[in-house]
Design a protein around this motif. Structure first.
Motif, short mmCIF file in Angstrom:
data_model
loop_
_atom_site.label_atom_id
_atom_site.label_comp_id
_atom_site.label_asym_id
_atom_site.label_seq_id
_atom_site.Cartn_x
_atom_site.Cartn_y
_atom_site.Cartn_z
N PHE A 57 21.49 46.27 41.89
CA PHE A 57 22.88 46.57 42.24
C PHE A 57 23.41 47.67 41.32
CE2 PHE A 57 27.02 44.21 43.48
CZ PHE A 57 27.16 45.08 44.55
N THR A 58 23.86 48.78 41.90
CA THR A 58 24.40 49.90 41.14
C THR A 58 25.83 50.18 41.56
OG1 THR A 58 23.62 51.54 42.74
CG2 THR A 58 22.09 50.91 40.99
N CYS A 77 26.22 39.08 51.40
CA CYS A 77 25.19 38.38 50.62
C CYS A 77 24.13 39.37 50.14
CB CYS A 77 24.53 37.31 51.47
SG CYS A 77 25.67 36.05 52.09
N LEU A 78 23.79 39.29 48.87
CA LEU A 78 22.83 40.22 48.26
C LEU A 78 21.71 39.45 47.57
CD1 LEU A 78 25.43 42.56 46.49
CD2 LEU A 78 24.38 42.92 48.73
N THR A 79 20.49 39.95 47.70
CA THR A 79 19.36 39.41 46.94
C THR A 79 18.80 40.51 46.05
OG1 THR A 79 17.72 39.99 48.64
CG2 THR A 79 18.79 37.83 48.83
N GLU A 80 18.09 40.09 45.00
CA GLU A 80 17.49 41.00 44.02
C GLU A 80 18.55 41.97 43.44
OE1 GLU A 80 13.48 42.40 45.79
OE2 GLU A 80 13.19 41.96 43.66
N THR A 81 19.62 41.41 42.90
CA THR A 81 20.67 42.24 42.30
C THR A 81 20.30 42.72 40.89
OG1 THR A 81 21.75 40.25 41.47
CG2 THR A 81 22.48 41.08 43.60
N HIS A 82 19.43 41.98 40.18
CA HIS A 82 19.00 42.33 38.82
C HIS A 82 20.18 42.43 37.86
CE1 HIS A 82 15.05 44.35 40.45
NE2 HIS A 82 15.29 43.16 40.98
N GLN A 83 21.22 41.61 38.06
CA GLN A 83 22.44 41.71 37.25
C GLN A 83 22.49 40.64 36.16
OE1 GLN A 83 25.33 44.03 37.52
NE2 GLN A 83 23.47 45.02 38.24
N ILE A 97 30.44 35.11 43.74
CA ILE A 97 29.72 33.99 43.14
C ILE A 97 28.26 34.44 43.06
CG2 ILE A 97 31.28 32.22 44.03
CD1 ILE A 97 29.23 31.58 46.17
N GLU A 98 27.53 33.95 42.07
CA GLU A 98 26.18 34.47 41.87
C GLU A 98 25.30 33.45 41.18
OE1 GLU A 98 26.26 37.88 39.36
OE2 GLU A 98 27.68 36.98 37.95
N ASN A 99 24.00 33.69 41.23
CA ASN A 99 22.99 32.95 40.51
C ASN A 99 22.00 33.96 39.94
OD1 ASN A 99 22.88 30.31 39.78
ND2 ASN A 99 21.83 29.58 41.63
N MET A 100 21.83 33.96 38.63
CA MET A 100 20.94 34.92 37.98
C MET A 100 19.84 34.19 37.22
SD MET A 100 22.09 37.85 38.78
CE MET A 100 23.50 38.23 39.82
N MET A 112 23.85 37.05 45.01
CA MET A 112 25.29 37.24 44.89
C MET A 112 25.94 37.21 46.27
SD MET A 112 27.32 40.49 43.19
CE MET A 112 26.46 40.34 41.63
N MET A 113 27.17 36.67 46.30
CA MET A 113 28.01 36.73 47.50
C MET A 113 29.34 37.34 47.13
SD MET A 113 27.42 33.07 49.44
CE MET A 113 25.79 32.32 49.54
N LEU A 114 29.80 38.31 47.90
CA LEU A 114 31.06 39.01 47.66
C LEU A 114 32.02 38.75 48.83
CD1 LEU A 114 29.61 42.47 46.58
CD2 LEU A 114 30.46 40.69 45.07
N HIS A 115 33.32 38.58 48.50
CA HIS A 115 34.33 38.41 49.54
C HIS A 115 35.69 38.77 48.97
CE1 HIS A 115 36.38 34.61 48.19
NE2 HIS A 115 35.32 34.61 47.41
N ARG A 116 36.67 38.98 49.85
CA ARG A 116 38.03 39.33 49.44
C ARG A 116 38.88 38.08 49.23
NH1 ARG A 116 39.81 44.24 48.90
NH2 ARG A 116 38.57 45.96 49.74
N ASN A 117 39.79 38.18 48.26
CA ASN A 117 40.72 37.08 48.01
C ASN A 117 41.60 36.85 49.23
OD1 ASN A 117 39.76 36.88 45.40
ND2 ASN A 117 41.30 38.26 44.56
N SER A 118 41.80 35.57 49.57
CA SER A 118 42.65 35.27 50.71
C SER A 118 42.94 33.77 50.75
CB SER A 118 41.96 35.69 52.02
OG SER A 118 42.65 35.20 53.12
N ASP A 119 44.10 33.42 51.32
CA ASP A 119 44.41 32.02 51.53
C ASP A 119 43.61 31.44 52.69
OD1 ASP A 119 46.23 32.10 49.46
OD2 ASP A 119 47.91 32.62 50.78
N ASN A 120 43.14 32.34 53.57
CA ASN A 120 42.40 31.89 54.76
C ASN A 120 40.93 31.64 54.48
OD1 ASN A 120 44.71 32.13 56.40
ND2 ASN A 120 44.34 34.32 56.67
N THR A 121 40.36 32.37 53.53
CA THR A 121 38.93 32.25 53.24
C THR A 121 38.73 31.80 51.80
OG1 THR A 121 38.46 34.06 54.78
CG2 THR A 121 36.72 33.45 53.26
#
Length: 564
Positions: A57-58, A77-83, A97-100, A112-121
Motif C-alpha cells: 500500500f502506497t 478490501c485490500l490484501t498484502e498491504t505490507h503496512q 480496520i486491519e490485521n497485520m 485492510m478494509m476501508l470505508h467512510r464514516n456514516s450513521d448508516n454504515t
C-alpha cells in the motif's frame, strides 16, 4: 335575526371543530382518521464491496482508492498491504480496520478494509487468531453482513500448510455460528485453483473452496452468470484465477452482479484485477424470484482422481471382455460419474434478450475496439511523453466514434423514412412475401441431370463427366487396420478443457487412457471390430454444435448459415 345568529354560531363551532382536527393531525392524534399517513416505501440501497491484492500500500494507491469510496455504501478490501509500521495517513472521513503480521514475520502480508464514516454504515472488527484473516461485522441500514477477508499462502512448505490450516478451521467455526437469517461474504486471495475456472488444475487451496461450497452450501460468485470477467491475476502472458468470493443464500438474494476488471479500466495498480461486488438491500430483484436453484456438475481431472479413474476402468474392461466401442464408452461414463463428478449449486436466471441497435455497424465496432485499445495502452504507459501522445489519440478516436454513430443513426432513419413513404405497411409486407416465393420458385426450377440413379444440378455437369471416367480406373482400397501406435498418436492430439460431445465423454478421459496398457489394447480391439461391422455406432453419426450469438455484430448484415 335569531336564526341568523344561530347559523353564525353553528358555523363558528364548525370552524373550531375543523381547527381542532388540523391541530390533532399536526400533533399526531392516533384516534383521528385524518392523522393516518401511508406507510413509506422501502428504499433500495446500492451497496458495493471492492477487493484487490494491492501488493504494498502506497500513497499513490491510497489516493486512487479514496477517490472511489465517495459514499458510505462502499467498502474497499485490500490484501498484502505490507503496512506493519502503519505509515500511511488516511484522509478525513475514512476509517479502517486491519490485521497485520508480526514484525518478526519475514513475509509482508496484511489485510485492510476501508470505508467512510456514516450513521448508516458501521464496520466493527472481530478479533481472530490468524493474522491472515480479517473478520468484520458490517451494519448497513439495519442489515448485518459478516465479512471474512483472507489470504492463503502461495507456498507448499509445512509452515504454509499450518498457517492455512488455522485459517480454514477458524473460518469454518465462524460459518457454523452464523444463522440462516444473517448474510455472509468470504473473499480474498486464495492463491488456489478450482479446476473449472481458468486453465489450471485443482490444488490444495482450491480444495478448501470446493469443500466449503459443498459442506456449507456457499455460492461461488466467480462461477455465476452475473459475473463479468474470469481472470483475477495477470502478468505478461500469464494469467490465472486465484481471487474468489463466496456468499451464503441470504446474501445471494441481495446480490446483483460481480465485475472482474480484466482490462484494468478502473485500476492499474497491481497485477491482480479489481473485483467489484454489487448488492441491493431492502429491495427485491425480480429476476431472482423467477430463477430456480440448479446443481451444476463438473469433473475433477487432477492426477490423483484420474489414477483412480483408470484403475477402476481397467477392472471393468477386463471383467466384461469389451470389444465394442459403445460398451467402452458406457464403461468410461460409468466410472467417470463414480470417480470424477463433483457438484456445486447456482441460481438459474430468466434471460432477458437484448436486441442490438439496427444501425450498429462493423465500422462502429472497429472504432470502439481501437478506442478501448488506446485507453488501455494509455493507462499502462509509464513514459509521460508517450502517454500524452496516447491521450490525444484516444480523445480523437473518441470523437470519431461519436460522429460515426450519429451518421449511422441518421442514415438508418432516412432509410426507414423512405421505405414508409414509398410503401404502406401492408404493401411492404406483401413485397417481402412475393420476394420469398420468387426465390423458392427459382430453387425448384433448377435444371437437373441424371447419371444412373443419381440426380445432380446441371451446373455440376463439368465435374461429373471426369468423375465417371475415373470410376473405371479405381483400385479397391485394402481393409484398414488400426494399430496401438495410431490410437496413442490420436489421443495425444486431443485438446483438454473442451466440451464433451453427445456421448458426454470429455477429452481428458480419453487422454488419461494413454497411461494404461490395458485400456489402449481394448480401444484398439474395439476400433478394429467396428471396421469389420457394417452398422456403425450412433455416437459416430451425431455431433453437438452450439451456435454462439455474436452479440456485437449487426444482425442486419448477418448471412445465412447451416448447422450440420
Amino acid at each position: 335575526m335569531g336564526s341568523n345568529r344561530k347559523s353564525q354560531d353553528s358555523q363558528g363551532e364548525a370552524r373550531e371543530s375543523g381547527g381542532g382536527n388540523r391541530r390533532n393531525a399536526i400533533n399526531g392524534d392516533e384516534n383521528n382518521t385524518l392523522t393516518k399517513e401511508p406507510k413509506s416505501k422501502q428504499v433500495e440501497i446500492q451497496f458495493k464491496i471492492y477487493m484487490i491484492n494491492i501488493q504494498c500500500f502506497t500513497r499513490q494507491k491510497l489516493a486512487e482508492i479514496e477517490s472511489v469510496i465517495d459514499n458510505d455504501n462502499k467498502i474497499f478490501c485490500l490484501t498484502e498491504t505490507h503496512q506493519k509500521l502503519d505509515k500511511l495517513a488516511l484522509s478525513k472521513g475514512i476509517n479502517k480496520i486491519e490485521n497485520m503480521r508480526e514484525m518478526k514475520d519475514i513475509k509482508g502480508g496484511g489485510l485492510m478494509m476501508l470505508h467512510r464514516n456514516s450513521d448508516n454504515t458501521e464496520l466493527n472488527k472481530v478479533e481472530t487468531i490468524s493474522k491472515d484473516l480479517l473478520y468484520a461485522k458490517c451494519k448497513i441500514h439495519n442489515n448485518t453482513i459478516h465479512i471474512l477477508l483472507l489470504y492463503l499462502s502461495v507456498g507448499n512448505t509445512e509452515e504454509d500448510k499450518n498457517r492455512d490450516k488455522v485459517i480454514k478451521i477458524e473460518c469454518e467455526n465462524i460459518i457454523k455460528n452464523i444463522n440462516d437469517k444473517e448474510s455472509l461474504l468470504i473473499l480474498g486471495d486464495f492463491n488456489g485453483h478450482i479446476g473449472f475456472l481458468g486453465h489450471q488444475n485443482t490444488d490444495r487451496n482450491g480444495e478448501i473452496i470446493l469443500e466449503w461450497m459443498n459442506e456449507h452450501r456457499l455460492i461461488l460468485l466467480n462461477a455465476e452468470d452475473r459475473c463479468t470477467g474470469v481472470y483475477t491475476w495477470e502478468r505478461m502472458q500469464m494469467k490465472s484465477v486465484i481471487d474468489f468470493a463466496l456468499v451464503n443464500e441470504k446474501l445471494y438474494k441481495n446480490f446483483e452482479e460481480m465485475v472482474i476488471d480484466e482490462d484494468k479500466n478502473e485500476f492499474d495498480i497491481s497485477d491482480h484485477n479489481l473485483i467489484t461486488i454489487n448488492s441491493t438491500f431492502k429491495g427485491q430483484n425480480k429476476n431472482l424470484n423467477k430463477g430456480k436453484w440448479e446443481e451444476v456438475k463438473y469433473f475433477k481431472t487432477d492426477e490423483d482422481n484420474l489414477n483412480d479413474f483408470i484403475k477402476k476402468l481397467e477392472e471393468i474392461l477386463i471383467d466384461k471382455d469389451t470389444d465394442r466401442i459403445t460398451e467402452m464408452d458406457s464403461s468410461i461414463k460409468e466410472v467417470a460419474e463414480d470417480k470424477l463428478v463433483r457438484t456445486y449449486r447456482r441460481k438459474m436466471l430468466v434471460e432477458e434478450k437484448v436486441e442490438e441497435q439496427p444501425w450498429f455497424s462493423e465500422e462502429i465496432r472497429k472504432g470502439i475496439k481501437e478506442r478501448k485499445e488506446l485507453n488501455r495502452k494509455k493507462r499502462n504507459e509509464r513514459d509521460n511523453v508517450v502517454k500524452e501522445s496516447l491521450e490525444k489519440k484516444y480523445m480523437q478516436k473518441k470523437k470519431e466514434v461519436q460522429l460515426l454513430i450519429r451518421e449511422e443513426i441518421t442514415i438508418y432513419e432516412k432509410k426507414i423514412t423512405e421505405e414508409i413513404r414509398r410503401n404502406k405497411n401492408k404493401e411492404l409486407w406483401e413485397n417481402i412475401e412475393k420476394r420469398m416465393e420468387y426465390e423458392n420458385e427459382l430453387a425448384e426450377e433448377d435444371d437437373i441431370i441424371r447419371i444412373g440413379d443419381y440426380r445432380f444440378p446441371k451446373v455440376l455437369r463439368e465435374h461429373m463427366d471426369p468423375m465417371m471416367e475415373c470410376k473405371r480406373k479405381i483400385i479397391p482400397m485394402q481393409e484398414p487396420l488400426i494399430t496401438k501406435e495410431k490410437v496413442i498418436a490420436c489421443l495425444s492430439k486431443l485438446k483438454a478443457k473442451k466440451a464433451a460431445g453427445p456421448d458426454g465423454i470429455k477429452p481428458e478421459f480419453y487422454k488419461a487412457l494413454m497411461k494404461s496398457k490395458t485400456c489402449i489394447e481394448v480401444l484398439v480391439r474395439c476400433y478394429n471390430k467396428e471396421l469389420e461391422i457394417k452398422e456403425k455406432p450412433e455416437s459416430w453419426k451425431t455431433s453437438r454444435t452450439k451456435m454462439i450469438e455474436k452479440k456485437r455484430k449487426p444482425r442486419a448484415k448477418a448471412g445465412p448459415f447451416l448447422v450440420h
